[in-house]
Design a protein around this motif. Structure first.
Motif: not given
Length: 308
Positions: A53-65, A71-72, A80-81
């Motif tokens: 869950d933490v990773h899902e909120l932190l990760e940009c769904p495009v670049c996965l960084n 943060i938009y 998304v970043c």
């Protein structure tokens, strides 16, 4: 509910702690990051929230960084970043709604309250930094890897000094020499073919450290020149402990240069373009070469010493 309020409201209620945010850092850093104290200080309970869950909120769904401000988010709360916002042409990569300029301020606020370890912790940096100071530190962290100093090809290899020394020897077939004095001869059959090209890189082991001697041909404006300079395989503060001299000449004349070796933290191109080295005009180089001036034969002598 206000547009975009979903994810921010969930973030506030769940009190989730966030780790690494810089876009060059993968979420793998978060998995090994010792941030449980930060979670406790925020009143969070990592046991109640899965790592995924933490990773899902932190990760940009495009670049996965991992994301950092700004943060938009779209009206549905998908984040998304800032870099990928432009890449997806302002279209939410999750639901395809228009992103606009809605920012997830709650996510940013919680993230900026964290104190985070340097991304080079595994390499020896054990300092902890506030959210906004972390990126600035990492750009100059003394433990960050060095780039390969070989300039004859686009080499993206990074590592510590012992690794790069072996890389230069095994992969680039660079000549390695022991000693603090040298005498090299550079020969080119057609010296009028001056292009931006590195002719030779030699590494010297001296005072238990490594120095890279570069020799190349390029143009300053319209004038063809040859240049020799030394780079130190280490940081700038260490490089300043040494000095070196270069000399080239012939027929009773010589040109000398004395300076401080530049750290390989400075790129080869940066050092060359700053003209921080021994520069020889082509006509003078051909004079030193003698003969019919149709072949370049330069002998470059040098010495490295340690300042007291």
């Amino acid at each position: 509910m206000a547009p975009g309020g979903g994810i921010c409201k969930d973030v506030i209620e769940s009190r989730i702690t966030f780790a690494e945010y810089d876009m060059a850092t993968s979420s793998a850093e978060l998995r090994g990051s010792p941030l449980r104290k930060a979670a406790t200080s925020l009143g969070g309970n990592l046991g109640a929230t899965s790592t995924n869950d933490v990773h899902e909120l932190l990760e940009c769904p495009v670049c996965l960084n991992l994301m950092y401000p700004p943060i938009y988010q779209c009206p549905n709360g998908h984040t998304v970043c800032s870099i990928c916002k432009a890449r997806v042409h302002n279209s939410c990569p999750t639901c395809r709604n228009e992103l606009g300029n809605i920012r997830c301020l709650a996510l940013e606020k919680i993230a900026e309250s964290l104190e985070l370890p340097c991304r080079y912790q595994i390499l020896g940096c054990h300092d902890i930094f506030p959210y906004y100071s972390k990126l600035k530190h990492e750009k100059n962290c003394r433990y960050r890897p060095y780039y390969c100093p070989y300039a004859g090809a686009e080499c993206s290899v990074t590592g510590d000094i012992p690794f790069l020394v072996m890389h230069l020897k095994n992969d680039h077939k660079v000549d390695m020499h022991d000693g603090c004095t040298f005498n090299h001869r550079y020969v080119k059959s057609n010296p009028h073919e001056v292009e931006n090209a590195t002719w030779m890189l030699t590494v010297f082991n001296c005072f238990g450290r490594q120095f890279c001697l570069h020799f190349e041909a390029f143009h300053i404006g319209m004038a063809p020149v040859y240049m020799a300079f030394l780079r130190f395989m280490g940081d700038e503060d260490e490089a300043r402990q040494f000095s070196y001299s270069l000399e080239v000449g012939g027929y009773g004349r010589k040109v000398t240069w004395q300076g401080v070796p530049r750290s390989i933290r400075d790129s080869h191109r940066k050092v060359r373009d700053s003209q921080d080295g021994l520069i020889i005009q082509r006509n003078l180089a051909l004079f030193f070469s003698g003969g019919d001036r149709q072949e370049l034969k330069l002998k470059v002598a040098g010495r490295i010493w340690k300042e007291q």
